[in-house]
Design an enzyme around this catalytic site. Structure first.
Site, PDB file in Angstrom:
ATOM      1  N   HIS A 242       0.858  -1.186   0.000  1.00 45.92           N
ATOM      2  CA  HIS A 242       0.000   0.000   0.000  1.00 45.92           C
ATOM      3  C   HIS A 242       0.892   1.232   0.000  1.00 45.92           C
ATOM      4  O   HIS A 242       1.747   1.413   0.882  1.00 45.92           O
ATOM      5  CB  HIS A 242      -0.932  -0.030   1.218  1.00 45.92           C
ATOM      6  CG  HIS A 242      -1.937  -1.139   1.101  1.00 45.92           C
ATOM      7  ND1 HIS A 242      -2.298  -1.952   2.145  1.00 45.92           N
ATOM      8  CD2 HIS A 242      -2.642  -1.569   0.020  1.00 45.92           C
ATOM      9  CE1 HIS A 242      -3.193  -2.832   1.714  1.00 45.92           C
ATOM     10  NE2 HIS A 242      -3.409  -2.631   0.423  1.00 45.92           N
ATOM     11  N   ALA A 243       0.669   2.072  -1.006  1.00 47.48           N
ATOM     12  CA  ALA A 243       1.602   3.157  -1.318  1.00 47.48           C
ATOM     13  C   ALA A 243       1.882   4.074  -0.138  1.00 47.48           C
ATOM     14  O   ALA A 243       3.014   4.489   0.087  1.00 47.48           O
ATOM     15  CB  ALA A 243       1.034   3.960  -2.483  1.00 47.48           C
ATOM     16  N   ARG A 244       0.849   4.402   0.630  1.00 46.90           N
ATOM     17  CA  ARG A 244       0.988   5.421   1.676  1.00 46.90           C
ATOM     18  C   ARG A 244       1.673   4.909   2.935  1.00 46.90           C
ATOM     19  O   ARG A 244       1.954   5.694   3.841  1.00 46.90           O
ATOM     20  CB  ARG A 244      -0.399   5.956   2.030  1.00 46.90           C
ATOM     21  CG  ARG A 244      -1.362   4.884   2.540  1.00 46.90           C
ATOM     22  CD  ARG A 244      -2.791   5.394   2.474  1.00 46.90           C
ATOM     23  NE  ARG A 244      -3.768   4.406   2.937  1.00 46.90           N
ATOM     24  CZ  ARG A 244      -5.086   4.561   2.809  1.00 46.90           C
ATOM     25  NH1 ARG A 244      -5.565   5.635   2.209  1.00 46.90           N
ATOM     26  NH2 ARG A 244      -5.918   3.654   3.261  1.00 46.90           N
TER      27      ARG A 244
ATOM     28  N   ARG B  63      -3.287   4.654  -1.908  1.00 44.91           N
ATOM     29  CA  ARG B  63      -3.120   3.284  -1.387  1.00 44.91           C
ATOM     30  C   ARG B  63      -2.835   2.250  -2.489  1.00 44.91           C
ATOM     31  O   ARG B  63      -1.990   1.388  -2.338  1.00 44.91           O
ATOM     32  CB  ARG B  63      -4.412   2.898  -0.665  1.00 44.91           C
ATOM     33  CG  ARG B  63      -4.571   1.413  -0.318  1.00 44.91           C
ATOM     34  CD  ARG B  63      -5.924   1.184   0.342  1.00 44.91           C
ATOM     35  NE  ARG B  63      -6.287  -0.217   0.503  1.00 44.91           N
ATOM     36  CZ  ARG B  63      -6.072  -0.934   1.606  1.00 44.91           C
ATOM     37  NH1 ARG B  63      -5.479  -0.387   2.636  1.00 44.91           N
ATOM     38  NH2 ARG B  63      -6.457  -2.195   1.673  1.00 44.91           N
TER      39      ARG B  63
ATOM     40  N   ASN C  98      -3.473  -5.947  -2.444  1.00 43.00           N
ATOM     41  CA  ASN C  98      -3.764  -6.942  -1.398  1.00 43.00           C
ATOM     42  C   ASN C  98      -5.213  -7.434  -1.432  1.00 43.00           C
ATOM     43  O   ASN C  98      -5.718  -7.952  -0.438  1.00 43.00           O
ATOM     44  CB  ASN C  98      -3.438  -6.391  -0.006  1.00 43.00           C
ATOM     45  CG  ASN C  98      -3.098  -7.508   0.979  1.00 43.00           C
ATOM     46  OD1 ASN C  98      -2.638  -8.586   0.567  1.00 43.00           O
ATOM     47  ND2 ASN C  98      -3.337  -7.275   2.267  1.00 43.00           N
ATOM     48  N   ARG C  99      -5.865  -7.292  -2.573  1.00 39.46           N
ATOM     49  CA  ARG C  99      -7.190  -7.905  -2.812  1.00 39.46           C
ATOM     50  C   ARG C  99      -7.211  -8.594  -4.174  1.00 39.46           C
ATOM     51  O   ARG C  99      -8.259  -9.013  -4.629  1.00 39.46           O
ATOM     52  CB  ARG C  99      -8.302  -6.844  -2.799  1.00 39.46           C
ATOM     53  CG  ARG C  99      -8.473  -6.083  -1.497  1.00 39.46           C
ATOM     54  CD  ARG C  99      -8.935  -6.954  -0.342  1.00 39.46           C
ATOM     55  NE  ARG C  99      -9.156  -6.135   0.856  1.00 39.46           N
ATOM     56  CZ  ARG C  99      -8.199  -5.712   1.673  1.00 39.46           C
ATOM     57  NH1 ARG C  99      -6.926  -6.043   1.443  1.00 39.46           N
ATOM     58  NH2 ARG C  99      -8.486  -4.969   2.733  1.00 39.46           N
TER      59      ARG C  99
ATOM     60  N   HIS D 106       2.965  -4.002   6.483  1.00 37.57           N
ATOM     61  CA  HIS D 106       2.040  -2.869   6.285  1.00 37.57           C
ATOM     62  C   HIS D 106       2.104  -1.941   7.503  1.00 37.57           C
ATOM     63  O   HIS D 106       2.767  -2.206   8.487  1.00 37.57           O
ATOM     64  CB  HIS D 106       0.598  -3.388   6.181  1.00 37.57           C
ATOM     65  CG  HIS D 106       0.308  -4.186   4.952  1.00 37.57           C
ATOM     66  ND1 HIS D 106      -0.568  -3.762   3.975  1.00 37.57           N
ATOM     67  CD2 HIS D 106       0.756  -5.399   4.542  1.00 37.57           C
ATOM     68  CE1 HIS D 106      -0.648  -4.678   3.021  1.00 37.57           C
ATOM     69  NE2 HIS D 106       0.149  -5.684   3.333  1.00 37.57           N
TER      70      HIS D 106
ATOM     71  N   TYR E 257      -1.197   0.763   9.474  1.00 32.39           N
ATOM     72  CA  TYR E 257      -0.773   0.857  10.832  1.00 32.39           C
ATOM     73  C   TYR E 257      -1.725   0.055  11.719  1.00 32.39           C
ATOM     74  O   TYR E 257      -2.738  -0.441  11.222  1.00 32.39           O
ATOM     75  CB  TYR E 257      -0.759   2.336  11.281  1.00 32.39           C
ATOM     76  CG  TYR E 257      -2.110   3.046  11.135  1.00 32.39           C
ATOM     77  CD1 TYR E 257      -3.016   3.090  12.192  1.00 32.39           C
ATOM     78  CD2 TYR E 257      -2.478   3.658   9.934  1.00 32.39           C
ATOM     79  CE1 TYR E 257      -4.246   3.741  12.049  1.00 32.39           C
ATOM     80  CE2 TYR E 257      -3.707   4.296   9.803  1.00 32.39           C
ATOM     81  CZ  TYR E 257      -4.594   4.327  10.855  1.00 32.39           C
ATOM     82  OH  TYR E 257      -5.803   4.950  10.709  1.00 32.39           O
TER      83      TYR E 257
ATOM     84  N   GLU F 119       1.319  -5.228  10.821  1.00 29.48           N
ATOM     85  CA  GLU F 119       0.854  -3.833  10.740  1.00 29.48           C
ATOM     86  C   GLU F 119       1.701  -3.073  11.755  1.00 29.48           C
ATOM     87  O   GLU F 119       1.563  -3.273  12.958  1.00 29.48           O
ATOM     88  CB  GLU F 119      -0.630  -3.717  11.128  1.00 29.48           C
ATOM     89  CG  GLU F 119      -1.588  -4.461  10.217  1.00 29.48           C
ATOM     90  CD  GLU F 119      -1.915  -3.709   8.935  1.00 29.48           C
ATOM     91  OE1 GLU F 119      -1.466  -2.552   8.776  1.00 29.48           O
ATOM     92  OE2 GLU F 119      -2.615  -4.296   8.098  1.00 29.48           O
TER      93      GLU F 119
HETATM   94  O1  0X9 Z   1      -6.474  -4.261   4.515  1.00 29.25           O
HETATM   95  C1  0X9 Z   1      -5.322  -4.705   4.345  1.00 29.25           C
HETATM   96  O2  0X9 Z   1      -4.918  -5.100   3.262  1.00 29.25           O
HETATM   97  C2  0X9 Z   1      -4.372  -4.754   5.542  1.00 29.25           C
HETATM   98  N1  0X9 Z   1      -4.512  -3.578   6.356  1.00 29.25           N
HETATM   99  S1  0X9 Z   1      -4.054  -2.104   5.797  1.00 29.25           S
HETATM  100  O3  0X9 Z   1      -4.542  -1.099   6.727  1.00 29.25           O
HETATM  101  N2  0X9 Z   1      -2.471  -2.015   5.815  1.00 29.25           N
HETATM  102  O4  0X9 Z   1      -4.532  -1.936   4.477  1.00 29.25           O
HETATM  103  C3  0X9 Z   1      -4.698  -5.953   6.421  1.00 29.25           C
HETATM  104  C4  0X9 Z   1      -4.540  -7.272   5.771  1.00 29.25           C
HETATM  105  C5  0X9 Z   1      -4.635  -8.363   6.791  1.00 29.25           C
HETATM  106  N3  0X9 Z   1      -5.649  -9.304   6.483  1.00 29.25           N
HETATM  107  C6  0X9 Z   1      -6.886  -9.278   7.077  1.00 29.25           C
HETATM  108  N4  0X9 Z   1      -7.187  -8.425   7.993  1.00 29.25           N
HETATM  109  N5  0X9 Z   1      -7.777 -10.169   6.697  1.00 29.25           N
HETATM  110 ZN    ZN Z   2      -1.532  -1.982   3.998  1.00 29.41          ZN
END
Ligand code: 0X9
Ligand code: ZN
Length: 414
Positions: free
Chosen positions: A173-175, A231, A248-249, A304, A306, A380
């Site tokens: 995530h960029a930020r 992001r 990350n999705r 990642h 925070y 995180e």
């Molecule tokens: O949402 C995300 O990709 C991660 N948090 S962030 O605030 N850095 O974007 C968390 C990924 C961890 N996986 C799960 N919570 N399922």
């Molecule tokens: Zn992240």
């Protein structure tokens, strides 16, 4: 005739005025609110999405941290059941991040300031050059805008590629700028301490390390030039003027399961149009599969910020954990203790979905199942919201040192 020489110049001048470049987003006066949403009221989240400049913890559901312009504060507060201000002026917080330091050959002072993307590349090249016998620069495909996803491969006494892999990904995530610094610190420690610290030598001799400080280079550059709170990657879709897939999705494991990502290109968690259709994911998937097939992956870390969490699979289902969940917990628990022993910073540990929120197509689900990694974690890093993504430069060194203590503890037991 002479005036013709001027034509390209005038043309470019005209073009420059006709096609405005993205102006840098000015966040002065913007607040960060922590808001509690009403239960069962349809459409509130969509309205918040429209009113907020950014959602800092997308997916959190009931309680969101949002960045809001002065004009929209009242409208957002009215929609929420509860709201508290966690940063009065995020523009001021960005100022505390400090200026980028001008580049100097790697030393510990590298970890006292944030840096430009080009300087991060130079840091890696210089570090590698200083330890050329046991490291090389690696790449894992290319970004949307054609930047090579760049990292460093480090090995020990067994020689290159002879041991199980340890893979670190940063700045998905960029930020999340502190992630870049923490991942670089791991490479820095492994190489600079190899000859003087027996515990570092032991882990470098046990594993082959593949360390990628910035896996979303386009987003990272955009967060430095234009929008500090960007992001996603910088991929477009024909159906929308909104930009970016959430890397990350987008991983091709349980990508299709509903509920842990967005199908809206304007969302912070847009999953893309098909599993693995972001070029960055294509490169990272190939890297994971290759390491799996070579010597196997012992440990994967996705760094990642925070929130101060150490999370293990799964993200896509809150009732499922890997068969070695107990071992995942034990390594995470030891890492959290090691972190707090350095600085008192407290981490929460647990399986990702039930501890934080659901995510589909996330990295650690992919590395656990398809990548067959023994251990997969999301870290995180600091903090828990006071500064959020704009962690002051004065906290970089303490953060990377405590993170390293946690990671080293994991490496020793993995
Ligand atoms: O949402 C995300 O990709 C991660 N948090 S962030 O605030 N850095 O974007 C968390 C990924 C961890 N996986 C799960 N919570 N399922
Ligand atoms: Zn992240």
């Amino acid at each position: 005739m002479k005036s013709l020489l001027w034509t390209p110049f005038l043309l470019s001048l005209a073009l420059a005025t006709a096609i405005p470049r993205d102006a840098k987003v000015d966040y002065n006066g913007y607040k960060v609110l922590r808001i509690e949403l009403p239960k069962d009221v349809v459409g509130v989240e969509a309205q918040i999405n429209d009113l907020a400049a950014h959602i800092l913890n997308p997916g959190k559901g009931k309680q969101l941290d949002v960045v809001v312009s002065p004009d929209n504060i009242d409208s957002i507060t009215e929609l929420a059941v509860n709201s508290t201000i966690i940063a009065d002026d995020i523009g001021e917080a960005f100022a505390e991040e400090g200026e980028f330091a001008s580049y100097a050959v790697p030393s510990e002072t590298w970890f006292t300031a944030y840096h430009s993307y080009n300087d991060h590349l130079q840091f890696l090249r210089d570090l590698q050059g200083g330890f050329a016998g046991q490291s090389e620069i690696i790449t894992a495909g290319t970004s949307v805008q054609g930047r090579a996803l760049t990292g460093i491969h480090i090995w020990g006494s067994g020689g290159k590629g002879s041991k199980p892999a340890v893979l670190f990904h940063g700045t998905v995530h960029a930020r999340e700028w502190i992630s870049t610094m923490a991942v670089e610190y791991m490479a820095w420690q492994l190489l600079t301490k190899y000859s003087t610290d027996a515990s570092v030598k032991a882990v470098v001799d046990k594993f082959d390390f593949y360390i990628m400080p910035v896996v979303n280079p386009d987003g990272f550059v955009y967060s430095q030039t234009t929008d500090r709170l960007w992001r996603k990657n910088r991929q477009t879709v024909s159906s929308s003027s909104c930009v970016g897939r959430d890397i990350n999705r987008n991983w091709p494991y349980k990508w299709e399961v509903p509920g842990g990502a967005s199908t809206n290109p304007c969302s912070e968690t847009f999953k893309g149009l098909a599993p693995g259709d972001a070029p960055e994911n294509k490169g990272l998937v190939a890297q994971v599969n290759q390491l799996r097939d070579l010597r196997g992956i012992r440990l994967y870390l996705d760094i990642h910020s925070y929130g101060q969490y150490i999370l293990w699979p799964y993200g896509y289902n809150c009732n499922l954990q890997p068969e070695n969940a107990a071992a995942h917990r034990s390594l995470a628990s030891a890492a959290a203790s090691a972190i707090s022993a350095v600085s008192g910073t407290r981490y929460t540990i647990g399986p990702a979905c039930s501890t934080l929120y659901a995510t589909t197509g996330d990295s650690t689900d992919y590395t656990d199942v398809t990548g067959q990694a023994t251990y997969s974690y999301t870290y995180e890093l600091r903090d828990t919201g006071r500064y959020g993504f704009s962690l002051p430069a004065s906290q970089i060194q303490a953060t990377v040192r405590e993170t390293w203590a946690g990671v080293l503890s994991m490496l020793r037991s993995a």
